[in-house]
Enzyme design. Sequence first.
Site, PDB file in Angstrom:
ATOM      1  N   ILE A 134       6.639 171.824  54.474  1.00 60.18           N
ATOM      2  CA  ILE A 134       6.611 171.642  53.033  1.00 60.18           C
ATOM      3  C   ILE A 134       5.704 170.459  52.738  1.00 60.18           C
ATOM      4  O   ILE A 134       5.472 169.608  53.601  1.00 60.18           O
ATOM      5  CB  ILE A 134       8.030 171.446  52.441  1.00 60.18           C
ATOM      6  CG1 ILE A 134       8.778 170.298  53.129  1.00 60.18           C
ATOM      7  CG2 ILE A 134       8.837 172.718  52.541  1.00 60.18           C
ATOM      8  CD1 ILE A 134      10.176 170.061  52.564  1.00 60.18           C
ATOM      9  N   ASP A 135       5.167 170.415  51.539  1.00 60.49           N
ATOM     10  CA  ASP A 135       4.182 169.395  51.196  1.00 60.49           C
ATOM     11  C   ASP A 135       4.761 167.993  51.311  1.00 60.49           C
ATOM     12  O   ASP A 135       5.971 167.787  51.197  1.00 60.49           O
ATOM     13  CB  ASP A 135       3.677 169.612  49.769  1.00 60.49           C
ATOM     14  CG  ASP A 135       3.038 170.972  49.584  1.00 60.49           C
ATOM     15  OD1 ASP A 135       2.490 171.495  50.571  1.00 60.49           O
ATOM     16  OD2 ASP A 135       3.098 171.501  48.463  1.00 60.49           O
ATOM     17  N   LYS A 136       3.872 167.031  51.480  1.00 61.01           N
ATOM     18  CA  LYS A 136       4.266 165.627  51.616  1.00 61.01           C
ATOM     19  C   LYS A 136       5.221 165.205  50.494  1.00 61.01           C
ATOM     20  O   LYS A 136       6.263 164.592  50.753  1.00 61.01           O
ATOM     21  CB  LYS A 136       3.022 164.735  51.602  1.00 61.01           C
ATOM     22  CG  LYS A 136       3.328 163.246  51.577  1.00 61.01           C
ATOM     23  CD  LYS A 136       2.061 162.419  51.414  1.00 61.01           C
ATOM     24  CE  LYS A 136       2.391 160.940  51.268  1.00 61.01           C
ATOM     25  NZ  LYS A 136       1.186 160.120  51.030  1.00 61.01           N
TER      26      LYS A 136
END
EC number: 5.4.99.-
Length: 297
Positions: A134-136
Amino acid sequence: MKFKITEQTDSRLDHFLVASTELNRSQITTLIKDGLVMVNGLTTKAGYKLKNSDEITLNLEAKEETNPLKPKNIDLNIVYEDDDIMVINKPKGLVVHPSETFSETTLVSGLLHHTDTLSTHNDDPLRPGILHRIDKDTSGLILVAKTNEAHKILAQDLKSHDIKREYIALVEGVLDHNKGVIDAPIARHPKIRTKMAVVATGKPAITHFEVMRTFRDHTLLHCKLETGRTHQIRVHLAYIKHPVTGDPLYGTKAKILKDGQLLHAFRLEFVHPITKKVMMLEAPLPPEFESYLVTLG
């Protein structure tokens, strides 16, 4: 690696190095920020305008000496763990795995400190154990494989859409309908390489959504991924003109939040690769997400 400018030019340092080496712009930018690019013996900025007789030095050897897989003791929020798998509740702000241009603290760093057992089934050696990411600046649940056998089975389950991943997203505006399906292919943005976009020739991407709560200018959504394209939920919600609140890439520029987008992977449902037990795990909204909802009333 050294270069000497032998004629008058108004080229920027970063542009010159991208054109003169096999490195991409992100890699060059990282080298400059890390102080591994010098002009006339001094570090400088990416936008430095080169002049005749300037001497440029790239210290690539120093970059290669940094080990992106170095274990680091970080506070992992482990939701579940056994001999075969782990489920981690990733905080916002933590990158999942290192890359050629990012070798700071990542979730993988913490996993390597926590356990000596992570799968190596990945083709990418910088992603031990990582099945999906998942994105930062997205928080929430990530499934990790500790053995190659578990990884192989779970990777196939992901491919066949048998692992259910559910998110809570706060979006801009009020939706006209309580539920829906966004079926729109996604690919790299044709002009902005850091973004993804809905593109007719992209890969199939399907997101299901349902309204959980409506505010005056916002809507809280429950989203289910049928596919798992990069930035899928963020791209799809922006595509229907309801971007995720605080999204720096796809949202309203005037409404960017300090901590990034309000998107949380709150539920994972899958069949355990070894025991075959049905697993359903949840993670509550992080405090900053809850706090923002309180401000909306």
